[in-house]
Design a protein around this motif. Structure first.
Motif, mmCIF file in Angstrom:
data_model
loop_
_atom_site.group_PDB
_atom_site.id
_atom_site.type_symbol
_atom_site.label_atom_id
_atom_site.label_comp_id
_atom_site.label_asym_id
_atom_site.label_seq_id
_atom_site.Cartn_x
_atom_site.Cartn_y
_atom_site.Cartn_z
ATOM 1 N N ARG A 17 0.830 -1.202 0.000
ATOM 2 C CA ARG A 17 0.000 0.000 0.000
ATOM 3 C C ARG A 17 0.868 1.257 0.000
ATOM 4 O O ARG A 17 0.562 2.232 -0.703
ATOM 5 C CB ARG A 17 -0.930 -0.011 1.222
ATOM 6 C CG ARG A 17 -2.056 -1.030 1.132
ATOM 7 C CD ARG A 17 -2.848 -1.085 2.429
ATOM 8 N NE ARG A 17 -4.066 -1.875 2.296
ATOM 9 C CZ ARG A 17 -4.900 -2.151 3.299
ATOM 10 N NH1 ARG A 17 -4.640 -1.686 4.511
ATOM 11 N NH2 ARG A 17 -5.976 -2.880 3.096
ATOM 12 N N ARG A 18 1.915 1.245 0.790
ATOM 13 C CA ARG A 18 2.818 2.398 0.835
ATOM 14 C C ARG A 18 3.445 2.655 -0.527
ATOM 15 O O ARG A 18 3.497 3.787 -1.002
ATOM 16 C CB ARG A 18 3.891 2.132 1.899
ATOM 17 C CG ARG A 18 4.825 3.303 2.253
ATOM 18 C CD ARG A 18 6.121 3.327 1.444
ATOM 19 N NE ARG A 18 6.725 2.044 1.227
ATOM 20 C CZ ARG A 18 7.564 1.422 2.066
ATOM 21 N NH1 ARG A 18 7.892 1.986 3.211
ATOM 22 N NH2 ARG A 18 8.083 0.247 1.743
ATOM 23 N N ASP A 19 3.910 1.597 -1.166
ATOM 24 C CA ASP A 19 4.586 1.756 -2.458
ATOM 25 C C ASP A 19 3.627 2.275 -3.530
ATOM 26 O O ASP A 19 3.990 3.145 -4.336
ATOM 27 C CB ASP A 19 5.205 0.426 -2.897
ATOM 28 C CG ASP A 19 6.385 0.015 -2.021
ATOM 29 O OD1 ASP A 19 6.859 0.858 -1.231
ATOM 30 O OD2 ASP A 19 6.814 -1.146 -2.113
ATOM 31 N N LYS A 20 2.398 1.756 -3.555
ATOM 32 C CA LYS A 20 1.407 2.229 -4.526
ATOM 33 C C LYS A 20 1.055 3.693 -4.280
ATOM 34 O O LYS A 20 0.912 4.485 -5.230
ATOM 35 C CB LYS A 20 0.152 1.358 -4.475
ATOM 36 C CG LYS A 20 0.336 -0.033 -5.065
ATOM 37 C CD LYS A 20 -0.954 -0.835 -4.981
ATOM 38 C CE LYS A 20 -0.796 -2.207 -5.624
ATOM 39 N NZ LYS A 20 -2.032 -3.032 -5.510
ATOM 40 N N ALA A 55 4.328 -4.010 12.692
ATOM 41 C CA ALA A 55 4.247 -4.488 11.309
ATOM 42 C C ALA A 55 4.655 -3.386 10.333
ATOM 43 O O ALA A 55 5.341 -3.641 9.336
ATOM 44 C CB ALA A 55 2.827 -4.960 11.004
ATOM 45 N N ALA A 56 4.241 -2.158 10.615
ATOM 46 C CA ALA A 56 4.614 -1.033 9.754
ATOM 47 C C ALA A 56 6.121 -0.813 9.778
ATOM 48 O O ALA A 56 6.744 -0.530 8.740
ATOM 49 C CB ALA A 56 3.887 0.229 10.203
ATOM 50 N N LEU A 238 -2.715 3.437 4.334
ATOM 51 C CA LEU A 238 -1.745 2.405 4.712
ATOM 52 C C LEU A 238 -2.375 1.258 5.477
ATOM 53 O O LEU A 238 -2.035 0.089 5.254
ATOM 54 C CB LEU A 238 -0.632 3.016 5.549
ATOM 55 C CG LEU A 238 0.212 4.119 4.915
ATOM 56 C CD1 LEU A 238 1.148 4.714 5.943
ATOM 57 C CD2 LEU A 238 0.997 3.566 3.726
ATOM 58 N N PHE A 239 -3.279 1.580 6.386
ATOM 59 C CA PHE A 239 -3.760 0.610 7.351
ATOM 60 C C PHE A 239 -5.229 0.227 7.191
ATOM 61 O O PHE A 239 -5.715 -0.688 7.858
ATOM 62 C CB PHE A 239 -3.544 1.126 8.772
ATOM 63 C CG PHE A 239 -2.144 1.583 9.044
ATOM 64 C CD1 PHE A 239 -1.068 0.737 8.830
ATOM 65 C CD2 PHE A 239 -1.888 2.865 9.507
ATOM 66 C CE1 PHE A 239 0.231 1.150 9.073
ATOM 67 C CE2 PHE A 239 -0.597 3.297 9.755
ATOM 68 C CZ PHE A 239 0.465 2.430 9.538
#
Length: 245
Positions: A17-20, A55-56, A238-239
């Motif tokens: 999600r972060r990369d997208k 996890a993040a 992100l979450f």
């Protein structure tokens, strides 16, 4: 209507999600003629527990934001090596605890709070980074300095500039705002552009650069980076939806 079950939050999912998100935001910055690497994500963990924070971190995230001092405490203790920013409203009676937990506070909304933080930072040997929050939408549910007052003060040798030039412990880095709730893209761009203009005016008033603009959340992050955001506060992107408020 049957609710959609969210997938389990794993480091791999958070990283994906972060990369997208970063691809989208870099494209928005580039299209606006801004540095596509000129901003950082602040991963806002409001409503999520320590396992999600860990996890993040495993996903490569090192900059976190929290809205409440008390909720942040166990998370900071679990991951003290991360950079923690307070992005929610700070009550004056929690100023000392906030300075003990956070490297930066985005939400300074009064000169009284700024002066209290300055005194405590002096007493406790702290050098916190601070940003001034400006309420550009005029919504009473949002914190921040009143926009018209701030605009007048930002370029005049009056109360605001006197307070800012007198800081010795707090390190003023820039400004923060939130766009109007439910605003369309044009409103979002206008709000963020106005904050950038206020920052530029304040820089002239105090005679030094203020590099940070904390603006944009999941729903308006692309407009924010297009207008020069350097710190983008995102949680849902992100979450997923918060399990509790």
């Amino acid at each position: 209507m049957e609710s959609i079950k969210e997938p389990q939050l794993t480091p791999a999912l958070i990283r994906e999600r972060r990369d997208k998100l970063m691809v989208r935001l870099r494209a928005a910055a580039d299209a606006a003629g801004r540095d596509p690497d000129g901003f950082r994500l602040v991963a806002v963990t409001k409503g999520f527990g320590v396992p999600v924070v860990l996890a993040a971190r495993e996903a490569g995230i090192t900059l976190f934001g929290e809205n409440r001092v008390q909720e942040a405490k166990p998370k900071v203790e679990a991951l003290p090596e991360a950079a923690w920013h307070l992005v929610g409203r700070l009550q004056s009676n929690k100023a000392r605890r906030a300075l003990a937990l956070f490297a930066a506070i985005h939400s300074i909304d009064s000169l009284e709070l700024l002066e209290r933080l300055e005194r405590i930072a002096h007493d406790d040997g702290k050098h916190p980074t601070v940003l001034l929050q400006v309420n550009l939408s005029g919504e009473p549910t949002k914190g921040g300095f009143e926009a018209a007052w701030f605009q007048q003060e930002a370029s005049a040798r009056r109360e605001l500039l006197t307070a800012l030039t007198g800081l010795r412990r707090c390190r003023l880095a820039g400004l923060m705002t939130m766009a109007p709730a439910g605003g369309d893209p044009a409103e979002q761009h206008a709000t963020f552009a106005r904050l950038r203009e206020l920052r530029d005016r304040l820089e002239q008033g105090i005679g030094r650069e203020l590099p940070e603009l904390s603006m944009g959340m999941t729903a308006d992050a692309e407009a924010a980076v297009a207008e020069g955001a350097t710190l983008v506060r995102v949680g849902t992107a992100l979450f997923g939806p918060r399990p509790h408020a």
